[in-house]
Scaffold this active site. Sequence first.
Site, short mmCIF file in Angstrom:
data_model
loop_
_atom_site.label_atom_id
_atom_site.label_comp_id
_atom_site.label_asym_id
_atom_site.label_seq_id
_atom_site.Cartn_x
_atom_site.Cartn_y
_atom_site.Cartn_z
CB CYS A 49 -0.93 -0.04 1.21
SG CYS A 49 -1.82 1.50 1.45
CB CYS A 54 -3.24 2.60 -1.52
SG CYS A 54 -3.54 0.93 -1.03
CE LYS A 57 -4.73 4.21 -6.23
NZ LYS A 57 -5.19 2.88 -5.98
CE1 TYR A 183 -10.67 -1.71 -6.19
CE2 TYR A 183 -11.00 -4.01 -6.83
CZ TYR A 183 -11.33 -2.92 -6.03
OH TYR A 183 -12.31 -3.03 -5.10
CD GLU A 187 -6.93 2.16 -8.78
OE1 GLU A 187 -5.79 1.73 -8.50
OE2 GLU A 187 -7.81 2.33 -7.92
CG HIS A 440 -28.50 22.86 -4.26
ND1 HIS A 440 -28.65 21.87 -5.21
CD2 HIS A 440 -28.73 24.03 -4.88
CE1 HIS A 440 -28.96 22.42 -6.37
NE2 HIS A 440 -29.01 23.74 -6.19
CD GLU A 445 -27.77 18.75 -4.59
OE1 GLU A 445 -28.69 19.15 -3.86
OE2 GLU A 445 -27.21 19.47 -5.43
P1 NDP Z 1 -7.78 -7.87 -10.37
O1 NDP Z 1 -8.03 -9.24 -9.87
O2 NDP Z 1 -8.64 -6.76 -9.93
O3 NDP Z 1 -7.74 -7.88 -11.97
C1 NDP Z 1 -6.94 -8.77 -12.67
C2 NDP Z 1 -7.27 -8.63 -14.14
O4 NDP Z 1 -6.39 -9.44 -14.91
C3 NDP Z 1 -8.69 -9.08 -14.46
O5 NDP Z 1 -9.25 -8.17 -15.37
C4 NDP Z 1 -8.48 -10.46 -15.09
O6 NDP Z 1 -9.46 -10.79 -16.05
C5 NDP Z 1 -7.14 -10.28 -15.78
N1 NDP Z 1 -6.42 -11.54 -15.92
C6 NDP Z 1 -6.07 -12.41 -14.95
N2 NDP Z 1 -5.41 -13.46 -15.46
C7 NDP Z 1 -5.32 -13.25 -16.81
C8 NDP Z 1 -4.77 -13.99 -17.88
N3 NDP Z 1 -4.16 -15.16 -17.69
N4 NDP Z 1 -4.89 -13.49 -19.12
C9 NDP Z 1 -5.51 -12.30 -19.34
N5 NDP Z 1 -6.06 -11.56 -18.35
C10 NDP Z 1 -5.96 -12.03 -17.10
O7 NDP Z 1 -6.24 -7.61 -10.00
P2 NDP Z 1 -5.38 -6.30 -9.98
O8 NDP Z 1 -4.01 -6.79 -10.28
O9 NDP Z 1 -5.96 -5.23 -10.81
O10 NDP Z 1 -5.47 -5.87 -8.46
C11 NDP Z 1 -5.24 -6.81 -7.42
C12 NDP Z 1 -6.06 -6.48 -6.22
O11 NDP Z 1 -5.48 -5.38 -5.54
C13 NDP Z 1 -7.48 -6.04 -6.54
O12 NDP Z 1 -8.34 -7.13 -6.70
C14 NDP Z 1 -7.83 -5.22 -5.33
O13 NDP Z 1 -8.30 -6.08 -4.33
C15 NDP Z 1 -6.50 -4.61 -4.93
N6 NDP Z 1 -6.40 -3.22 -5.41
C16 NDP Z 1 -7.21 -2.29 -4.86
C17 NDP Z 1 -7.17 -1.00 -5.28
C18 NDP Z 1 -8.11 0.01 -4.68
O14 NDP Z 1 -8.63 -0.25 -3.60
N7 NDP Z 1 -8.36 1.13 -5.34
C19 NDP Z 1 -6.26 -0.55 -6.33
C20 NDP Z 1 -5.45 -1.62 -6.87
C21 NDP Z 1 -5.52 -2.89 -6.42
P3 NDP Z 1 -10.93 -11.32 -15.63
O15 NDP Z 1 -11.67 -10.13 -15.13
O16 NDP Z 1 -11.47 -11.86 -16.91
O17 NDP Z 1 -10.70 -12.36 -14.60
#
Ligand code: NDP
Length: 456
Positions: A49, A54, A57, A183, A187, A440, A445
């Site tokens: 983080c 976090c 980012k 995510y 982002e 407002h 709101e």
């Molecule tokens: P996510 O699990 O959110 O997303 C991973 C993405 O990669 C999905 O779109 C998935 O597709 C795709 N993917 C996975 N495997 C493959 C593959 N073999 N081939 C092609 N595409 C693939 O992970 P992130 O890495 O974005 O983030 C990890 C975690 O970190 C998040 O889940 C969240 O919990 C946390 N996080 C939180 C944030 C916040 O609070 N603002 C910011 C950043 C991270 P599909 O959808 O089809 O499975």
Amino acid sequence: MKRNMKLDSYDFDFFVIGAGSGGVRASRIAANLGARVAVAEERYYGGTCVNVGCVPKKLYSYAAHYKDDFEDSRGFGWESSDARFDWGVLKKNKDIEINRLRSAYHSLLEKSGVSIFESRARLVGPNEIQVGDKIFSARHILLAVGGWPYVPDFGGSEHAITSNEVFAMQSAPKSIAIWGGGYIAVEFASFFARLGVDTTLIYRGSKLLRGFDEDIRDIITEELAQGINLILENSIYEIINKNNRLELLLESGYRIEVEQIVAATGRRPLTQDLGLETTAVELDDKGAIKVDASFCTAEPSIYAVGDAINRVALTPVALMEGQWVAKCLFGKTADVVSYENIPTAVFCHPNVATCGYSEEQARSLGLAFDVYESRFRQLKHTLSGRQELSYIKLLVNLTDDRVIGAHFVAPDAGELMQGVAVAMNAGATKRIFDATLGIHPTLAEEFVTLREKRTS
Ligand code: NDP
């Protein structure tokens, strides 16, 4: 759960491996409750983080917002023709702030009387931990080892960097591909595009942010297509390095060339080489540590929290879990751990923020509910000329009138959702939302002025 506060033959009452969000919170609370605590951290204090998640980012996202602000200001009479962005300044100032935070975490631990080991720690038994050439014993051990980016293995995948390396870049690439649709992908694509990088997002699904409410997914996929080259229902087959430019061969046969590619294809628990085989601790098929409702592993002396257990990989959740374990082990009472109504925000542009059930989840649970929604253009954009739309949606349970889902796509939706989450946690009904006066004119709101039910 066992409680033991008396000094005994163990070197420590509580040994925490990992000084990220969950580990630091658990260590400090346990130490403040009188336990003899040690924490081992091999990489950086504050974990993902603070160092590569976090916090940096959000700083990059703030930087990206200025582009919109400069553009929007023209409709309000400002002229800002010579605004230029310098990636190096952002990187340098970000590093200063992250170093400050890292030291702050370190000194918080020190001030709490926690013994700190800046080294890798491995288990060598249910109550033993090896740090360097020393072995320590502990009555309780907490594994708060976090997660690490996962990159699928395929031809040329070694050319892909991850979110970790983005924050070490000394200069911005001219073009970048972001692979994934979760995510991190949305982002990072959002901020790269606004910081002047030609950005392509490649995702295997038809709409971004799987797991979020479908209406939110539709809108954010539409919004991100403004300024980002979206390639959907496609994936990367091979990456070929051509004199420091990368050719991406997609599964459809399509080829694109970029300077850099970021794999945002998920994260995995960082549980390798921890010495788990010397204990009864078990992993699931994703490498996550299996725990019971008390965060206890199959080994009664060992607990685990945060990304390492892969329940909900969010900082506030790891904090809640770490705190709960420390209070249970060393305090008299522990707060309730609840995974209901976890608010979350995706800091893409515009933000997505959500709390409670998506429409699809509510339906799959067999709940009867009304949907209130509104799609609108915020006041600011009447003069800025920006075409960006905002969207709000509330799900209201028919049996007790409670708001069971709130979804918002808007600038600063993350800020606005926090208060709504408090109301939802308190069990607020739609009647209470309606009886609350709006402020407002604001975006927030909208939460208290939604009157029309969706009819179809
Ligand atoms: P996510 O699990 O959110 O997303 C991973 C993405 O990669 C999905 O779109 C998935 O597709 C795709 N993917 C996975 N495997 C493959 C593959 N073999 N081939 C092609 N595409 C693939 O992970 P992130 O890495 O974005 O983030 C990890 C975690 O970190 C998040 O889940 C969240 O919990 C946390 N996080 C939180 C944030 C916040 O609070 N603002 C910011 C950043 C991270 P599909 O959808 O089809 O499975």
